[in-house]
Scaffold this active site. Structure first.
Site, PDB file in Angstrom:
ATOM      1  N   ARG A  62     -14.619  20.692 -45.666  1.00 18.91           N
ATOM      2  CA  ARG A  62     -15.795  21.553 -45.541  1.00 18.91           C
ATOM      3  C   ARG A  62     -16.809  21.014 -44.536  1.00 18.91           C
ATOM      4  O   ARG A  62     -17.381  21.767 -43.765  1.00 18.91           O
ATOM      5  CB  ARG A  62     -16.458  21.734 -46.909  1.00 18.91           C
ATOM      6  CG  ARG A  62     -17.797  22.464 -46.840  1.00 18.91           C
ATOM      7  CD  ARG A  62     -18.272  22.914 -48.198  1.00 18.91           C
ATOM      8  NE  ARG A  62     -17.404  23.957 -48.745  1.00 18.91           N
ATOM      9  CZ  ARG A  62     -17.634  24.571 -49.903  1.00 18.91           C
ATOM     10  NH1 ARG A  62     -18.672  24.235 -50.646  1.00 18.91           N
ATOM     11  NH2 ARG A  62     -16.812  25.517 -50.325  1.00 18.91           N
ATOM     12  N   CYS A 100      -6.153   5.771 -58.303  1.00 21.51           N
ATOM     13  CA  CYS A 100      -7.537   6.203 -58.508  1.00 21.51           C
ATOM     14  C   CYS A 100      -8.503   5.045 -58.736  1.00 21.51           C
ATOM     15  O   CYS A 100      -9.719   5.238 -58.712  1.00 21.51           O
ATOM     16  CB  CYS A 100      -7.611   7.168 -59.680  1.00 21.51           C
ATOM     17  SG  CYS A 100      -6.633   8.659 -59.421  1.00 21.51           S
ATOM     18  N   CYS A 124     -12.009  19.202 -65.216  1.00 23.92           N
ATOM     19  CA  CYS A 124     -11.079  18.476 -64.357  1.00 23.92           C
ATOM     20  C   CYS A 124     -11.785  18.063 -63.069  1.00 23.92           C
ATOM     21  O   CYS A 124     -12.519  18.868 -62.478  1.00 23.92           O
ATOM     22  CB  CYS A 124      -9.877  19.343 -64.002  1.00 23.92           C
ATOM     23  SG  CYS A 124      -8.972  19.994 -65.423  1.00 23.92           S
ATOM     24  N   ARG A 174     -10.932  28.854 -66.232  1.00 22.84           N
ATOM     25  CA  ARG A 174      -9.467  28.957 -66.145  1.00 22.84           C
ATOM     26  C   ARG A 174      -8.791  27.755 -66.796  1.00 22.84           C
ATOM     27  O   ARG A 174      -9.155  26.609 -66.537  1.00 22.84           O
ATOM     28  CB  ARG A 174      -9.047  29.072 -64.680  1.00 22.84           C
ATOM     29  CG  ARG A 174      -7.538  29.180 -64.466  1.00 22.84           C
ATOM     30  CD  ARG A 174      -7.227  29.588 -63.048  1.00 22.84           C
ATOM     31  NE  ARG A 174      -7.677  28.623 -62.072  1.00 22.84           N
ATOM     32  CZ  ARG A 174      -6.957  27.584 -61.644  1.00 22.84           C
ATOM     33  NH1 ARG A 174      -5.732  27.369 -62.137  1.00 22.84           N
ATOM     34  NH2 ARG A 174      -7.437  26.777 -60.724  1.00 22.84           N
ATOM     35  N   GLY A 179      -6.395  21.185 -53.205  1.00 20.64           N
ATOM     36  CA  GLY A 179      -5.416  21.457 -54.247  1.00 20.64           C
ATOM     37  C   GLY A 179      -4.990  20.214 -55.005  1.00 20.64           C
ATOM     38  O   GLY A 179      -5.528  19.125 -54.816  1.00 20.64           O
TER      39      GLY A 179
END
Length: 401
Positions: free
Chosen positions: A20, A89, A218, A207, A122
């Site tokens: 972005r 992570c 999430c 969702r 994604g």
């Protein structure tokens, strides 16, 4: 005797949705740009120049070899050792751990830990398809507990959440309360990828990714960078940095134990690693869970935050939901957990996450966290985990206390 280790400078970029942000000339915001921004901020915060840094540890998960060198060359080219770090992570906190180890062992007086990530939009996927995947052993073990679903990460953490529900009666609303809390906290964080507040019904009604985890529970993929300057006690004294220095009073890294594969979903996502790392830190620091006022922990999914309450000893196993029901992990409670918004709302550029956590806790200990400031902070705790696996727990106190 080990040398004391101090955080003397921190800096980070705003975390952004992948692709972005653009540079002023319209070009893509790339990882050298990220590293230049976070590293320059950390050096300025420390009041030193790059040529005073003796070693650098640079973390990233997705990238070519020696990207760490390319990143810190934006700060200077002084010939120092630059070590590239990748630990899934927990990469950022692993870079921090290694830099602290260099100071603690007397190998350097000033070291830089820097992390960045330029991610694809994604869900996360494999890069190399022609070799054994590092998570295959974990996935196969989880498949014996729960039906397999892709993407892998929400499935594994969601399965651990379901296990907790079955064992202790935890509800979907308990997990949703974590998403609600962390999104609300992020409203006051200018570095956060998301700064929107949602109702509990919004969180529950989003969702479904993997029951009980909805999208707003999430962590997203993110671009961004964080940096931390560490120094020895003698360096702090020579440069008159005690007023801003934060001491690392305990730090531990663990990797998977045999118990990780004991047939429980929670240990497959690192619960036992977390327990063991936390206990080592408490022993090193002489502090216990009750001594901390603010905690940044790895809420990649809301289920992991709840399980981490128990792993860190904030409560006994099965009592995490009670902490949430009593609002004990937000402002006005016993601890403020993830005042930054956590990974769920702040974002999760893998290589930068652990260093952003350190930055937030440093600001909290200095009393400079603005609207996020937790009252009367004397000690802070950090937790960062990567599946496959590694957990890093770090305890901090103000140097002048």
């Amino acid at each position: 005797m080990a040398n004391k280790v101090y955080v003397v400078g921190v800096g980070m970029t705003k975390f952004e949705k992948p692709g972005r942000r653009k540079n002023e000339d319209g070009s893509d915001w790339d990882y050298p740009d990220m590293a230049r921004e976070s590293g320059t901020k950390a050096l300025a915060d420390a009041g030193i120049s790059y040529d005073q840094v003796q070693q650098a540890y640079v973390g990233y998960v997705y990238g070519e070899s020696t990207s760490g060198q390319r990143a810190v060359y934006e700060l200077g080219m002084t010939g120092i050792p630059v070590v590239n770090v990748n630990n899934n992570c927990s990469t950022g906190s692993t870079a921090l751990y290694l830099a602290a180890q260099a100071i603690r062992g007397g190998l350097a007086d000033c070291a830089l830990a820097l992390g960045f990530e330029k991610m694809q939009p994604g869900s996360l996927g494999a890069t190399w398809e022609d070799r054994e995947q590092p998570m295959t052993k974990h996935i196969m073990a989880m498949a014996e507990i729960s039906e397999v679903l892709f993407p892998v990460a929400p499935w594994m953490f969601g399965a651990a959440g379901r296990e907790h529900m079955k064992q202790y009666g935890t509800t979907a609303e308990h997990f949703a309360k974590i998403g609600f809390k962390n999104h609300r906290h992020s409203v006051n964080n200018p570095y956060s990828q998301f700064q929107d507040e949602y109702t509990l019904d919004d969180i529950l009604g989003a969702r479904m990714i993997y029951d009980p985890l909805t999208k707003l529970q999430c962590s997203p993929t993110s671009d961004g960078s964080g940096a931390v300057v560490l120094a020895s006690e003698s360096f702090v004294d020579r440069h008159d940095l005690a007023g801003q220095a934060v001491e690392i009073v305990g730090q531990a890294m663990t990797t998977d134990f045999k118990s990780s594969f004991d047939g429980s979903a929670k240990n497959l996502i690192g619960y036992d690693m977390n327990v063991q790392a936390a206990q080592q830190v408490y022993a090193q620091s002489g502090l216990g869970p009750e001594d901390f006022q603010v905690i940044e922990l790895h809420d990649c999914f809301s289920a992991n935050e709840l399980l981490t309450y128990e792993a860190l000893g904030l409560c006994a196993p099965g009592e995490g939901p009670a902490l949430l029901d009593a609002n004990q992990t937000t402002y006005g409670g016993k601890w403020v957990v993830n005042p930054s918004g956590g990974l769920i709302s702040k974002g999760h550029p893998l290589g930068a996450t652990g260093l952003a956590q350190c930055s937030e806790l440093t600001w909290q200990l200095r009393g400079t966290a603005d609207k996020r400031q937790v009252p009367n902070v004397t000690a802070a705790l950090q937790h960062n985990i990567g599946l496959g696996g590694a957990a890093v727990v770090t305890a901090y106190r103000r140097a002048d206390r």
